[in-house]
Each structure stands twice: as structure tokens, then as C-alpha cells.
Enzyme design. Structure first.
Site, PDB file in Angstrom:
ATOM      1  N   CYS A  55      65.297 -32.158 -11.290  1.00  0.00           N
ATOM      2  CA  CYS A  55      65.087 -32.649 -12.658  1.00  0.00           C
ATOM      3  C   CYS A  55      66.408 -33.073 -13.328  1.00  0.00           C
ATOM      4  O   CYS A  55      67.003 -34.053 -12.921  1.00  0.00           O
ATOM      5  CB  CYS A  55      64.340 -31.592 -13.457  1.00  0.00           C
ATOM      6  SG  CYS A  55      63.488 -32.255 -14.893  1.00  0.00           S
ATOM      7  N   HIS A  74      59.454 -28.906 -10.297  1.00  0.00           N
ATOM      8  CA  HIS A  74      59.680 -27.501 -10.574  1.00  0.00           C
ATOM      9  C   HIS A  74      58.590 -26.725  -9.841  1.00  0.00           C
ATOM     10  O   HIS A  74      57.795 -27.298  -9.126  1.00  0.00           O
ATOM     11  CB  HIS A  74      59.597 -27.216 -12.076  1.00  0.00           C
ATOM     12  CG  HIS A  74      60.591 -27.976 -12.884  1.00  0.00           C
ATOM     13  ND1 HIS A  74      61.933 -27.716 -12.840  1.00  0.00           N
ATOM     14  CD2 HIS A  74      60.442 -28.992 -13.759  1.00  0.00           C
ATOM     15  CE1 HIS A  74      62.570 -28.532 -13.661  1.00  0.00           C
ATOM     16  NE2 HIS A  74      61.691 -29.324 -14.236  1.00  0.00           N
ATOM     17  N   ARG A  76      56.454 -38.654 -21.915  1.00  0.00           N
ATOM     18  CA  ARG A  76      56.920 -37.557 -21.071  1.00  0.00           C
ATOM     19  C   ARG A  76      55.943 -37.337 -19.916  1.00  0.00           C
ATOM     20  O   ARG A  76      54.734 -37.396 -20.100  1.00  0.00           O
ATOM     21  CB  ARG A  76      57.019 -36.289 -21.930  1.00  0.00           C
ATOM     22  CG  ARG A  76      58.113 -35.368 -21.481  1.00  0.00           C
ATOM     23  CD  ARG A  76      58.353 -34.207 -22.413  1.00  0.00           C
ATOM     24  NE  ARG A  76      59.083 -33.196 -21.660  1.00  0.00           N
ATOM     25  CZ  ARG A  76      60.393 -33.236 -21.474  1.00  0.00           C
ATOM     26  NH1 ARG A  76      61.110 -34.186 -22.026  1.00  0.00           N
ATOM     27  NH2 ARG A  76      60.998 -32.328 -20.737  1.00  0.00           N
TER      28      ARG A  76
END
Ligand SMILES: [Zn+2]
Lengths: 232, 407
Positions: free
Chosen positions: A91, A189, A125
Site C-alpha cells: 500500500c 492488506h 477510494r
């Protein structure tokens, strides 16, 4: 020979549980009886240049910029790569390695320039489960993405996977992450190496060579459960 | 339609929802009130003295303690069940029209709206930490929203804010009437960068104080809590006790005592009132399943897991963890890896919930032996006549809290 794993700036790049990746690598080595050390590098520490595997996690915008400034000033990562080190970045860590990434107020922050990618703001997002088919010989990849950037390859590069669910790198590319000789970067993640035991072993095998398999059905179970959860 | 009629209708629908087993009626009632009169909360707040309580952790407990401290002297209302969104606030205010004081818990993202609608007299800001990153924003942007929202406060409104948390301080420091409180603990496990300039924040004294080159630093607190004693800048001091287990409970009790004192309740009366509260909304309540007697604990994000695991460590040897990842829990379970489960070492650990496999993987890496079970009933079958702690994430907790026996 003792393998050295470096956890870079966890205070800054540790918002999304990515420290789990360090724990997973360490645990898998330990299960195999492979000697290793884990070095945690804080904001005031020098970045070692001699270690084997470096990990970078995700973080908030300010922390990402602060981390980038520290890494740029210390120059350790670049020299470590020259010494043959490998990097696993997630990320914000992925974005930092590239040419540039966005910050608040439309600012463009120069990155470390170690991979030929640039990250710009996405209109929306990207949050949710992400599933991709890897370009390396391992099982389907599963992770949880949560990022406001889209990352574009500036030259022909090998993605880590082709997205089957979720967004990944975005920028109309349908790919997720990046693989080079020494770097693996991803938006996953989860942490990624907990959910994808084959990826964890692949990261290790690149450095230590062929390894005996370990018995840890819980990680396979976690992997299969997360892949199935999205297929429904 | 006049508001009284709207509330009657809304209560009717709430009752139907309750009777048909669809919910406790709080959400339905509030939604209908706000649908029929979007200004209802403003109307219902007029001529009332309002306290708003917000923050990542401790909202429900602190609000309940403030309620108890105020209710010792004055008729007060509150949204007891942790219903802290728009509808929950509306329902609470509609229930008791005679109460002149309202102690309201509000979600971090609902605070700006609640400030505009209720025109509070006091805002209590607890802390800002990582929570449900997939749904809520990162800490900085929540703090930014607070900072802007606090500019809409009525001029005579006071803020009781946590000096230990840099992001809370940053959001509140522009306001003239801030009362800083410090429990002398590291108030923020995530604040690594300065809220003002973004540089690395320097923590000192074992995490008790912090400062930055730009000049940003921990403010001097007006109230300090130390070893259960609460000291005020005017020489006040009072012992604060709580029957609710854990360190956080004492801090929350101290905040409640200060808050009540701002409403004219003498310190000793407030301290006495909060010391009698033993269970809030099912937390630490008793739950009998099969032959097993569980104590129910809530843990919902890294900070709250740390606190809860520490509290549970002095509890029974057996502990059951129940972790879900629904919308209200946060759909990303990565945070499990940010929690140190060492307090579980040497205890008998069972794991359940929709994300029990994630938890099991996490515990495996920390080498904590455990058993995976399908649910709490299966756990009780394994355990038999034993005492156990049941640490549950948000949705698991609220499902189980319904069965808690009220003390
Ligand atoms: Zn600063």
C-alpha cells in the site's frame, strides 16, 4: 548463514496490521528451523544496508510522507538493493517505492524512484476484498484493499496478479501489485502473507532457495475461506 | 404535523418493530421522527442543557457515567443503548420531555451534526484511534472534521478534552473554553506524526507527554488523574472509584465527575454516583450458557483490545474470543495483527465468530494454543461448569448482550 529481516518504520507505516507480514515470515522460518533475525527500524535508527528482506507497510498520508523523507535521507534501502536485498511493500509502502504519490491539496510527492510506477489520486477510494490470479506460480491471491491512489506502470512491468475481484492498482489496468527481480509490491492488506501462505513462501524462497513444506493448515484454510467469501 | 404527533406515530412504529422482533425500536422511532421533521432534534434540544460525548473508545461507558452523576441531582435523559447515530439521538430526546438535561453519546462522524442541532453546553472529547478503517476515515480526517465542527459551538460551550491524545488536542485547541484532562497515560497508540505539521511527533516520559519541533505540544491539564485521585487546578481533589473493571473505567469515571461538576453537582456527590455503576449496556455483565458462566467484554479496535485483554488478564483462566467482520465491526480484520495477545498466554483460549479462522491464524503465529469452536454454545459444551471471559467484537457483543442478566 542467518537471514535478516528488516521491518521498516512500523510507527509510521503500520496502520493496517501489515506488521503481521513480518511475524508470518519469521514464524515460517522458525517452523523450518531456519536461523534468522528481525530488526525493527524506528524513525531515529539507521537503515541497515546488509539485510536480506525489507518490509514496508501501509500508513496514513502524513505518516507516508514522513516515512518517505526519512528513507530518502538515509539512503539505506537503495544501497541494500545494490547489495542484493529483497523488498516486500504494501500500500503506502508500494507507493513510496515509485516515482511519485499524491498528498492532500493536490500535492505531488516525489517517491524513492526504485520502481517505474507513479501513483495519482483516484476519484473514489478502493475499499474491499481483492482477489487476483498471480503471474507467479502460486495459488490465487486474496487481500483487503483500502487506498485512495491508483498506480500506473511507467514502463512494461510484471504485475503481481490480474484482478478478478476488487480494484488493485486501478488506472484502468485490471492488475494488482508488481513483481521485479528484487521487489514485490501490493495493495493487499489482510495481512497479505497471512492470507497467502504460498506468497509468503515464495518471498522467502527467492532469498533462501528451496524450502521444506510446513504443516500449517490454518493458513490454507484462511486463504481458501477468503477466496470463497468473494466468489459467493 | 406537530412534533408531538410525529413522536406518537414514530413510537407506534417502534413498538411494532419491537413486538415483531425486528429490533428494539430505537432506530425505527428515530428514523421516522427525522423523516417527518428533520429539525426535530433541534426542537427537542431547546431549553435543555446538553452534554455530547464522542471519541473512538469509551463513549457508551462515559456517557452512562455522566448520566448517573447528573441524574443524582437533576432529571436527566440519555441514549443508553449506545444508539449514537442520528436516529438514536432523536429517539432519546423524544422519550423524556420533562428531563432538562441530556447526556448524549454521539458517533465521531455524527458529532458535527449533533453540535449544530443540539447547541450543547458541554462537549466531552475522549480519544481518536484506529477503528473500522474500511468505513470510517483515517484518524487525521476525523480530527479535521471535529476541528471544523467545533467552530459551530455556541460561544459559552465548554469542551472537556483529553490532553493525552494529540489528535483530540489539535481538534479542540482553537476553542477558547477547553478544559484539558489528563489521565497520565499514552493517550494515543497511533499518533506517530504531528497533527499540525506532519513531522514525526516526539513522545517522552514513557508516552505521557509529546511535542513537535513546530511548537505543538501537550497542553497543561486543568484536571489530572493519578492513582485513582483526581486533582483540579483550583486545589480540588477527590478519590474516583469504579466497579467497572479496567484502567479505562477509572479515567471515564473521572471525566464524568468533572463533567457533572460543570453542571453544579458537587464532586463528592458525582464521585459517589459513578462509583455505584457496575455494568453499562451489558459490558462486564453475566451470561449463562449451558453450565458455563461467562463475563461479557467488548473489544472493537486495537486500542480497545489492548485495554480489554489487560483487564481480562486478572479474570478467569478460561477465555473465549468471538470476532465478526460485519459493517459495524469493520470488514477488514488486518487490525488483529496489531494487537499483542500475550495476556492470553497460559490461559485456556477458545475462538469463535465469523472470522475465527483469522483469529486462529493470528494466535498460531504468536504461539498461543487455542481451540476453534462453532459458537458460544459449542464453547459452553466444551467448558462445562466453569467461569470464563467472553471477549467479543461489536456485533458479536451486541447479539450476546441481549441475554445478559441485569445486576
Ligand atoms: Zn509539528
Amino acid at each position: 548463514m542467518t537471514l535478516t529481516i528488516v521491518h521498516l518504520l512500523p510507527e509510521l507505516l503500520g496502520t493496517y496490521g501489515d506488521r503481521g507480514n513480518v511475524d508470518i515470515l519469521s514464524w515460517r522460518l522458525k517452523e523450518r528451523g531456519i536461523a534468522h533475525d528481525v530488526l525493527t527500524i524506528g524513525v531515529n535508527d539507521e537503515v541497515p544496508t546488509f539485510a536480506d528482506i525489507y518490509l514496508l507497510g501501509g500508513g496514513e498520508d502524513d505518516a507516508q510522507i514522513a516515512a518517505m523523507e526519512i528513507l530518502k535521507r538515509k539512503d539505506g534501502i537503495k544501497r541494500a538493493l545494490e547489495n542484493g536485498a529483497h523488498i516486500f511493500a504494501v500500500c503506502a509502502g508500494f507507493q513510496i517505492l515509485g516515482e511519485s504519490f499524491p498528498a492532500s491539496g493536490g500535492r505531488k510527492i516525489p517517491g524513492l524512484g526504485l520502481i517505474a510506477v507513479e501513483t495519482i489520486s483516484a476519484a473514489q477510494r478502493s475499499v474491499g476484498e481483492v482477489i487476483s490470479e498471480p503471474t507467479i506460480p502460486i495459488a490465487t491471491l486474496t487481500g483487503f484493499e483500502n487506498h485512495g491512489g491508483q498506480t500506473r506502470f511507467l514502463e512494461e512491468l510484471q504485475p503481481l496478479g490480474h484482478v478478478r475481484h476488487g480494484v488493485g492498482n486501478g488506472a484502468n489496468s485490471n492488475v494488482e501489485g508488481l513483481v521485479t527481480e528484487q521487489i514485490i509490491a501490493t495493495y493487499m492488506h489482510g495481512p497479505a502473507l497471512a492470507r497467502n501462505p504460498e506468497l509468503a513462501d515464495w518471498v522467502l524462497a527467492r532469498k533462501v532457495g528451496e524450502m521444506v513444506p510446513i504443516k500449517a493448515p490454518i493458513f490454507t484454510q484462511l486463504h481458501d475461506e477468503r477466496v470463497r467469501a468473494v466468489n459467493h | 404535523m406537530i412534533l408531538k404527533v410525529i413522536i406518537l406515530i414514530a413510537n407506534l412504529f417502534g413498538a411494532i418493530s419491537r413486538m415483531t422482533g425486528r429490533g428494539n425500536g430505537v432506530m425505527v422511532t428515530g428514523r421516522i421522527i427525522l423523516k417527518l421533521d428533520p429539525g426535530a432534534v433541534a426542537t427537542l434540544s431547546k431549553n435543555r442543557r446538553i452534554v455530547l460525548v464522542s471519541g473512538t473508545n469509551g463513549k457508551t461507558t462515559t456517557t452512562s457515567l455522566i448520566y448517573n452523576a447528573l441524574a443524582s441531582s437533576m432529571r436527566t435523559l440519555s441514549n443508553f443503548t449506545g444508539a449514537n447515530l442520528f436516529a438514536g439521538v432523536a429517539t432519546a430526546l423524544s422519550k423524556d420531555t420533562k428531563a432538562r438535561i441530556a447526556a448524549l453519546e454521539v458517533d465521531e462522524m455524527v458529532l458535527p451534526w449533533a453540535i449544530k442541532q443540539t447547541r450543547p453546553e458541554l462537549v466531552v472529547l475522549l480519544n481518536l484511534g484506529r477503528d473500522q478503517l474500511d468505513r470510517l476515515s483515517e484518524v487525521r480526517s476525523v480530527a479535521q472534521k471535529w476541528k471544523e465542527a467545533l467552530q459551530d459551538l455556541p460561544l459559552d460551550c465548554q469542551i472537556l478534552a483529553d490532553a493525552d491524545d494529540p489528535f483530540v488536542v489539535w481538534s479542540a485547541q482553537d476553542w477558547a473554553k477547553v478544559i484539558w484532562f489528563s489521565a497520565g497515560v499514552m493517550g494515543h497508540i497511533d499518533a506517530s506524526t504531528c497533527p499540525v505539521c506532519g513531522h514525526v511527533l516526539h513522545w517522552a516520559d514513557g508516552g505521557v507527554s509529546y511535542s513537535c519541533e513546530c511548537g505543538f505540544a501537550k497542553p497543561v491539564p486543568e484536571w489530572v488523574l493519578q492513582d485513582g485521585l483526581l486533582f483540579g487546578a483550583q486545589g480540588q481533589n477527590i478519590e474516583v472509584k469504579s466497579q467497572i473493571p479496567g484502567h479505562a473505567a477509572i479515567s471515564n469515571a473521572a471525566r464524568a465527575v468533572i463533567a457533572a461538576s460543570l453542571f453544579g453537582v458537587p464532586l463528592w456527590i458525582a464521585a459517589d454516583a459513578v462509583s455505584r455503576v457496575s455494568s453499562v449496556d451489558g459490558r462486564f455483565g453475566e451470561l449463562h450458557i449451558g453450565e458455563t458462566k461467562f463475563r461479557l467484554l467488548l473489544a472493537k479496535n486495537p486500542a480497545s483490545w489492548r485495554e480489554t485483554l489487560a483487564t481480562s488478564a486478572s479474570g478467569p483462566k478460561v477465555v473465549l474470543l468471538a470476532v465478526n467482520a460485519n459493517t459495524q465491526d469493520g470488514k477488514d480484520t488486518s487490525w488483529l495483527w496489531d494487537v499483542d495477545y500475550a495476556p492470553l498466554q497460559g490461559r485456556d483460549v477458545l475462538v469463535t465468530g465469523e472470522r475465527r479462522v483469522d483469529v486462529s491464524a493470528r494466535l498460531t503465529v504468536q504461539e498461543i494454543p487455542h481451540l476453534i469452536v462453532d459458537n458460544e454454545v459449542a464453547a459452553a459444551k466444551v467448558l462445562g461448569a466453569k467461569n470464563a471471559d467472553l471477549i467479543a467484537s461489536y456485533t458479536a457483543f451486541h447479539r450476546l448482550a441481549k441475554s445478559v442478566e441485569r445486576p
